[in-house]
Design a protein around this motif. Structure first.
Motif, mmCIF file in Angstrom:
data_model
loop_
_atom_site.group_PDB
_atom_site.id
_atom_site.type_symbol
_atom_site.label_atom_id
_atom_site.label_comp_id
_atom_site.label_asym_id
_atom_site.label_seq_id
_atom_site.Cartn_x
_atom_site.Cartn_y
_atom_site.Cartn_z
ATOM 1 N N UNK A 26 0.832 -1.204 0.000
ATOM 2 C CA UNK A 26 0.000 0.000 0.000
ATOM 3 C C UNK A 26 0.859 1.244 0.000
ATOM 4 N N UNK A 27 1.907 1.259 0.847
ATOM 5 C CA UNK A 27 2.756 2.437 0.898
ATOM 6 C C UNK A 27 3.444 2.672 -0.437
ATOM 7 N N UNK A 28 3.853 1.576 -1.093
ATOM 8 C CA UNK A 28 4.531 1.755 -2.381
ATOM 9 C C UNK A 28 3.584 2.358 -3.410
ATOM 10 N N UNK A 29 2.352 1.837 -3.460
ATOM 11 C CA UNK A 29 1.382 2.371 -4.427
ATOM 12 C C UNK A 29 1.080 3.827 -4.125
ATOM 13 N N UNK A 30 0.991 4.131 -2.822
ATOM 14 C CA UNK A 30 0.699 5.509 -2.444
ATOM 15 C C UNK A 30 1.830 6.425 -2.879
ATOM 16 N N UNK A 66 -3.333 2.414 -6.473
ATOM 17 C CA UNK A 66 -3.309 2.884 -5.092
ATOM 18 C C UNK A 66 -4.615 2.541 -4.386
ATOM 19 N N UNK A 67 -5.722 2.826 -5.042
ATOM 20 C CA UNK A 67 -7.007 2.581 -4.388
ATOM 21 C C UNK A 67 -7.239 1.090 -4.211
ATOM 22 N N UNK A 68 -6.684 0.282 -5.113
ATOM 23 C CA UNK A 68 -6.872 -1.161 -4.959
ATOM 24 C C UNK A 68 -6.040 -1.724 -3.829
ATOM 25 N N UNK A 69 -4.854 -1.161 -3.626
ATOM 26 C CA UNK A 69 -3.957 -1.734 -2.640
ATOM 27 C C UNK A 69 -4.303 -1.343 -1.216
ATOM 28 N N UNK A 70 -4.888 -0.170 -1.040
ATOM 29 C CA UNK A 70 -5.064 0.343 0.318
ATOM 30 C C UNK A 70 -6.539 0.397 0.683
ATOM 31 N N UNK A 75 -6.824 5.589 2.279
ATOM 32 C CA UNK A 75 -6.684 6.462 1.108
ATOM 33 C C UNK A 75 -7.116 7.874 1.475
ATOM 34 N N UNK A 76 -8.253 7.962 2.170
ATOM 35 C CA UNK A 76 -8.731 9.292 2.568
ATOM 36 C C UNK A 76 -7.748 9.961 3.511
ATOM 37 N N UNK A 77 -7.238 9.174 4.452
ATOM 38 C CA UNK A 77 -6.314 9.723 5.437
ATOM 39 C C UNK A 77 -5.072 10.274 4.772
ATOM 40 N N UNK B 90 -4.303 1.239 12.042
ATOM 41 C CA UNK B 90 -3.840 2.610 11.900
ATOM 42 C C UNK B 90 -3.022 2.741 10.632
ATOM 43 N N UNK B 91 -3.261 3.781 9.812
ATOM 44 C CA UNK B 91 -2.535 3.899 8.535
ATOM 45 C C UNK B 91 -1.028 4.083 8.708
#
Lengths: 101, 223
Positions: A26-30, A66-70, A75-77, B90-91
């Protein structure tokens, strides 16, 4: 008594999307998505992400990955954090226009 | 003309006198009651409020650990405890804090030879079941004791430690929990020494904990 009941009823499921493997993905996609935003910052933002963040259409694929991974709340945060960071940058850079007021 | 004698100059109406006597009796009764309820300074229960230092935070706890066993404060007495209230979904701040806690425990043990027991209490018990918590913690440091339980138990311990937590950003089944991400340092007598926020880095945290432990006259029963 309530405690014993809880421990026997608690499900054995593990939410794997908060464990480190999914988290790192998730972090990588973000990061890829935000890097794309930085790179294409001269293009006009037309697509709408969440919480008012806009991004140019070139970054659409990154956005989808990104939206798929997280998780959606994550995503909102992260979008909100990015917007706040951008706003602070803008305020810091824009110290010419209100000088003398 | 009939002169009234002094003895008949008393009030004929007995009501004012008895009312005054009644009020006096009530005052005496309230005073007696208050004196009975007095708790002298320095005595009283272990977890009562302190008038000038603010509320004494901390208290008894009764939760489930990651193996499904019940853990109470009796399991923690005798150790220095670093208590963190967080949640696994937590993110970003949550994992960073747990990583910080694990690294600090390592530094304390290797450099200062101080044993501190790390405890993670989840403030999201509905999603953080014992088995999930075990898997999550194992990725950081399996010495961390993970505690969860029914919502009422978690709410009680959060109240005792004055921990703020609130569900926000609810989207269907998913939500984030807004919380202060504080870590509490608890001495072997189950008293809270101080709290640390997210602004402490690993080294600063290790240094502050070392200072507190050396300053304290209570020695760890296992040291």
């Amino acid at each position: 008594m309530a405690l014993e009941a809880y421990s026997s009823q608690a499900a054995d499921s593990v939410h794997s999307d908060v464990l480190s493997e999914a988290r790192i993905a998730c972090y990588k996609a973000r990061d890829a998505f935000y890097a794309c935003l930085e790179k294409e910052s001269d293009k006009k933002p037309t697509e709408s992400a969440s919480v008012g963040l806009l991004y140019p259409a070139e970054c659409k694929k990154n956005r989808e990955a990104y939206v798929n991974q997280c998780r959606p709340t994550w995503v909102k945060h992260f979008d909100r954090q990015y917007c706040a960071k951008k706003r602070v940058q803008r305020l810091l850079d824009d110290n010419e226009s209100r000088r003398g007021v | 003309m009939v002169h009234r004698r002094d003895s008949t100059l008393q009030a004929q109406d007995p009501r004012p006198g008895s009312v005054l006597a009644g009020i006096g009796g009530l005052v005496l009764f309230i005073r007696h009651n208050d004196e009975k309820r007095v708790v002298l300074k320095g005595e009283g229960e272990k977890y009562e409020r302190s008038a000038n230092k603010g509320p004494i935070i901390g208290g008894p706890l009764s939760l489930i650990d990651t193996e499904g066993q019940i853990v109470t404060e009796k399991n923690l007495i005798g150790n220095w405890v670093l208590l963190y209230f967080g949640y696994t979904s937590s993110p970003d701040v949550g994992p960073a804090e747990v990583r910080k806690m694990a690294n600090t425990i390592d530094i304390l043990e290797s450099r200062q030879n101080i044993k501190v027991l790390p405890v993670f209490v989840t403030i999201d018990p509905q999603r953080d079941t014992p088995s999930h918590l075990r898997t999550y913690i194992r990725e950081f440091d399996s010495r961390i004791v993970g505690l969860t339980g029914p919502v009422a138990a978690i709410r009680q311990i959060a109240q005792e430690y004055r921990v703020f937590f609130k569900k926000i950003d609810e989207q269907g089944d998913d939500y984030l929990v807004d919380t202060s991400h504080n870590m509490y340092l608890i001495n072997p007598n189950m008293e809270v020494e101080r709290s640390f926020g997210v602004e402490y880095s690993t080294d600063e945290l290790a240094e502050a904990i070392t200072k507190e432990i050396k300053k304290s006259k209570i020695t760890n029963s296992q040291n």
